[in-house]
Design an enzyme around this catalytic site. Sequence first.
Site, PDB file in Angstrom:
ATOM      1  N   ASN A   1      -5.844  -8.007  -2.242  1.00 58.21           N
ATOM      2  CA  ASN A   1      -5.490  -8.385  -0.871  1.00 58.21           C
ATOM      3  C   ASN A   1      -4.489  -7.473  -0.173  1.00 58.21           C
ATOM      4  O   ASN A   1      -4.446  -7.459   1.061  1.00 58.21           O
ATOM      5  CB  ASN A   1      -4.932  -9.811  -0.863  1.00 58.21           C
ATOM      6  CG  ASN A   1      -5.937 -10.825  -1.355  1.00 58.21           C
ATOM      7  OD1 ASN A   1      -7.083 -10.798  -0.953  1.00 58.21           O
ATOM      8  ND2 ASN A   1      -5.520 -11.707  -2.248  1.00 58.21           N
ATOM      9  N   TYR A   2      -3.664  -6.746  -0.922  1.00 59.04           N
ATOM     10  CA  TYR A   2      -2.570  -6.031  -0.267  1.00 59.04           C
ATOM     11  C   TYR A   2      -2.563  -4.517  -0.489  1.00 59.04           C
ATOM     12  O   TYR A   2      -2.058  -3.787   0.348  1.00 59.04           O
ATOM     13  CB  TYR A   2      -1.224  -6.627  -0.722  1.00 59.04           C
ATOM     14  CG  TYR A   2      -1.049  -8.048  -0.253  1.00 59.04           C
ATOM     15  CD1 TYR A   2      -0.751  -8.322   1.084  1.00 59.04           C
ATOM     16  CD2 TYR A   2      -1.231  -9.116  -1.105  1.00 59.04           C
ATOM     17  CE1 TYR A   2      -0.612  -9.617   1.541  1.00 59.04           C
ATOM     18  CE2 TYR A   2      -1.101 -10.425  -0.664  1.00 59.04           C
ATOM     19  CZ  TYR A   2      -0.785 -10.668   0.662  1.00 59.04           C
ATOM     20  OH  TYR A   2      -0.660 -11.953   1.112  1.00 59.04           O
ATOM     21  N   ILE A   3      -3.089  -4.047  -1.600  1.00 59.66           N
ATOM     22  CA  ILE A   3      -3.162  -2.600  -1.832  1.00 59.66           C
ATOM     23  C   ILE A   3      -4.470  -2.082  -1.246  1.00 59.66           C
ATOM     24  O   ILE A   3      -5.545  -2.597  -1.570  1.00 59.66           O
ATOM     25  CB  ILE A   3      -3.084  -2.279  -3.337  1.00 59.66           C
ATOM     26  CG1 ILE A   3      -1.722  -2.689  -3.904  1.00 59.66           C
ATOM     27  CG2 ILE A   3      -3.337  -0.798  -3.587  1.00 59.66           C
ATOM     28  CD1 ILE A   3      -1.611  -2.548  -5.414  1.00 59.66           C
TER      29      ILE A   3
ATOM     30  N   SER B   1       0.818  -1.211   0.000  1.00 68.80           N
ATOM     31  CA  SER B   1       0.000   0.000   0.000  1.00 68.80           C
ATOM     32  C   SER B   1       0.853   1.263   0.000  1.00 68.80           C
ATOM     33  O   SER B   1       0.549   2.228  -0.710  1.00 68.80           O
ATOM     34  CB  SER B   1      -0.935  -0.004   1.217  1.00 68.80           C
ATOM     35  OG  SER B   1      -1.858  -1.063   1.140  1.00 68.80           O
TER      36      SER B   1
END
Length: 897
Positions: A854-856, A649
Amino acid sequence: MSSSDDDMPLVKNGTNGVKSPDRVADTDTAMKDVQNVDPGVSIAMGPVDEKPELNGNVNGKRKSRGSLPKSGYKDASSSEDDEVPLNKRRRTSQQAKKVKKESDAEDSDVPLTARKPPKASAAQIGDSSDSDTPLTAKLVKEKKGIEKAAEKEAQKIRKKEKAATKRKPKAESESEDDAPLAKTKKPPVKKRATNGTKKEESDSDVPIKAKAKAQPKKTKAKATPAPKGKAKPKKEEATEQDVEAEDEEEEYRWWEDPSKGDGTIKWTTLEHNGVVFPPEYEPLPKDVKLVYDGIPVTLQKDAEEVATFYGSMLNSTVNVENPTFNKNFFQDFLTILDKTGHGKDAKGNVVKIKKFEKCDFVPIFNHFEAERARKKALSAAEKKAIKAEKEKVEAPYMYCMWDGRKQKVGNFRVEPPGLFRGRGEHPKTGRVKKRVMPEQITINIGKEAKIPEPPVGHQWKQVKHDQTGTWLAMWQENINSAFKYVMLAANSDIKGQSDYKKFEKARDLKKYIDRIRQDYKRDLRSEKMADRQRATAIYLIDELALRAGNEKGDDEADTVGCCSLKCQHLTLKPPNTVVFDFLGKDSIRYYDEVQVDPQVFKNLKIFKKAPKGPGDDIFDRLTTSALNKHLSSYMPGLTAKVFRTYNASWTMARLLKKMEQRDTIHEMIKAYNDANREVAILCNHKRTVPPSHASSVEKMSEKINGLRYQVWRTKMMMIDIDPKIKKKKGAEFFERPEDLTSEWVKKHQEALVAEQREKIRKKFEKENEKLLAEGEKEMKPKELEERYQVADDLAAKYAKENKTGKVEAEGKSPTVEKLEDSIDKLNQRIETMRVQLEDKEGNKEVALGTSKINYIDPRLTVVFCKKFNVPIERLFSKTLRDKFEWAIKSVDEGWEF
């Protein structure tokens, strides 16, 4: 030297003449000659020509140090300090000054994640569209700026919070702002003992396995298994129930409700109707049988069902050509055959099935293929009626009442029996997934609510009223003994809150990231082996985005993460290159060759040192729980996996901040995907090239060439209208592109004619279906033949053009101006498709979805769309828009991660 060395401090004190492990680990490229090398950008799971040689003993047996041959690595220094422990060496030596200077630089000035790219082809990672510089080369420079910015941001936030704390009353400031920050204070540095004696109260240098033997085992409470991730649902139209729910309920903006926190009680009232079971097995027709050794055999119902699991998927070559899949299937098949009496021939004689090679499942496969073709051939009206009937049956299960609010349920269908496929090289692929019975299912529901009725003749395993759980039903599957949960849908309040908290925790990490990095860089040289191992592990997790890893049981897949790495998984190449090769999450091979910090390289060399063998742990003094406990001292709730979310992110946020407006939406989407690709590469979200990639690229290229051909035809039409224009614009303007040869043109024209005929046929069939649905007579085949005349005329037109070299102007009242406008539009389409093709080629080995979903932080994507006027639908599917509704509605273009 005995194995008791493991219990000694990492650096011996005194003048006993024993070398420090750092000295022993130095390679013949002396530290004085080692520059501060930027660690390389990871290229995970890249192509491997040869399997790298494993360091350590091949047979895995431990040897005494005395019996081992001398290391091939030469000591880094030839000075007289070699035999003197680190803390007793002369501080004024030039070598000491040099090392200190380099270590200071490593600990402060060089951003942690700035790395030199390893050698990799452009095809592996994709080149940037705007230059000849490979993407990974650019990442090195960009990461330096990104990590420097992270350090400054952390200091800025703490300074701001400190100023705010001073303005608050003392009691309030202590209870709020100072609490988490106090945990980040470093403990006072204890003076090192100089007598070489290890303190008795500390067992941090004792290997974990040794501790387990020395201490009596403690009974551990069985942890509640985490729910398995759901497969991405197919895109569906909104049902009537969806519309009703939206109409009935006022919008609940839970992310703006401060009362909804991390309380243990998740609901007060809960009502639902349970789960939907798959239909019972329907036996095969009497003429469809498994053939064994040339003899058709009749099987008992349960055995026949298992045979159909395999027989129906013979077209899945990736599975049926996998020896492990076939072996596991046949073992389970034999178990059921032994229970049911095997098969019988036409005369009723028992046929004992013993060998897989003698089994012929083709008759079963042909039956299922015919069924698939029959369903596909159903009319649109019939398909619609079947779908409506299914939705009617499932309607009561699609929603639940959660604290008085109507919430959509996610996976309310119990998974049907079949064969387990798994991902990657899963050792249990091919095993039979048994049918789940009501007696295996536990229902979670409110005390006052009506308990759902189980199927007739059955009962539930248990009925609970667990208000701390967010699941509605659960059961244990037989393959991995994992628990399956029925949860709320992705767009429900509860699931949204879970995602929101995950990304907020990653945002909190930016306050402490600089201190964490400073501390673990310092501990890379710690005298305690446990501290040094922990620091090295955090480096790998933060730097290379490795997962922490957990211990696996004997019957589980042999997958590993950072803390569970074995010596066989690492190969060290001096001066500071490490090759990782192991099975990662979902049994997918992780291959990565990367340059690391020189001190990390030396540490890994120490951790691999004999008498350790290939099967021994690299981090034998570290566990995932101990690592997470240490991380939580910096920030409440901080675990190793938060680093992946934070790094993804934060990197995306910095890249989006530098982004500028482009001319078209397609160019903006490509710019977003380029940034997403950088994040995916930094997080090692790699994938194998899809089998369909080459054909997909070829089709796209063919479409672009088709448009270029149409541009040329349009130019020729301009000559047909005004022959003088050729002289005005020049002959070169009207030349056909060299790569569009006469042979290619003929093939393309044939394809266009065939495409025209297919369109006519489909339209004819659709109109016939409509006539039948309205009770009218369908059109006769003669009508279709007459309609084909349009395609025949097109073929004749192309033949004439090829013969004369002239193209007649098309359209109503064509003019040169109209044709020029058409050329401009065609060129815009060509440019758009070229951008898309370049984007597709760049992403062929990178899994953008993993990072984006899932991650950003999804709010970053929303900010991008609002800032550059890109429709959110272009980046988030309907499913993702539902899942991240909270993100779409909660931020504007000024929001920052």
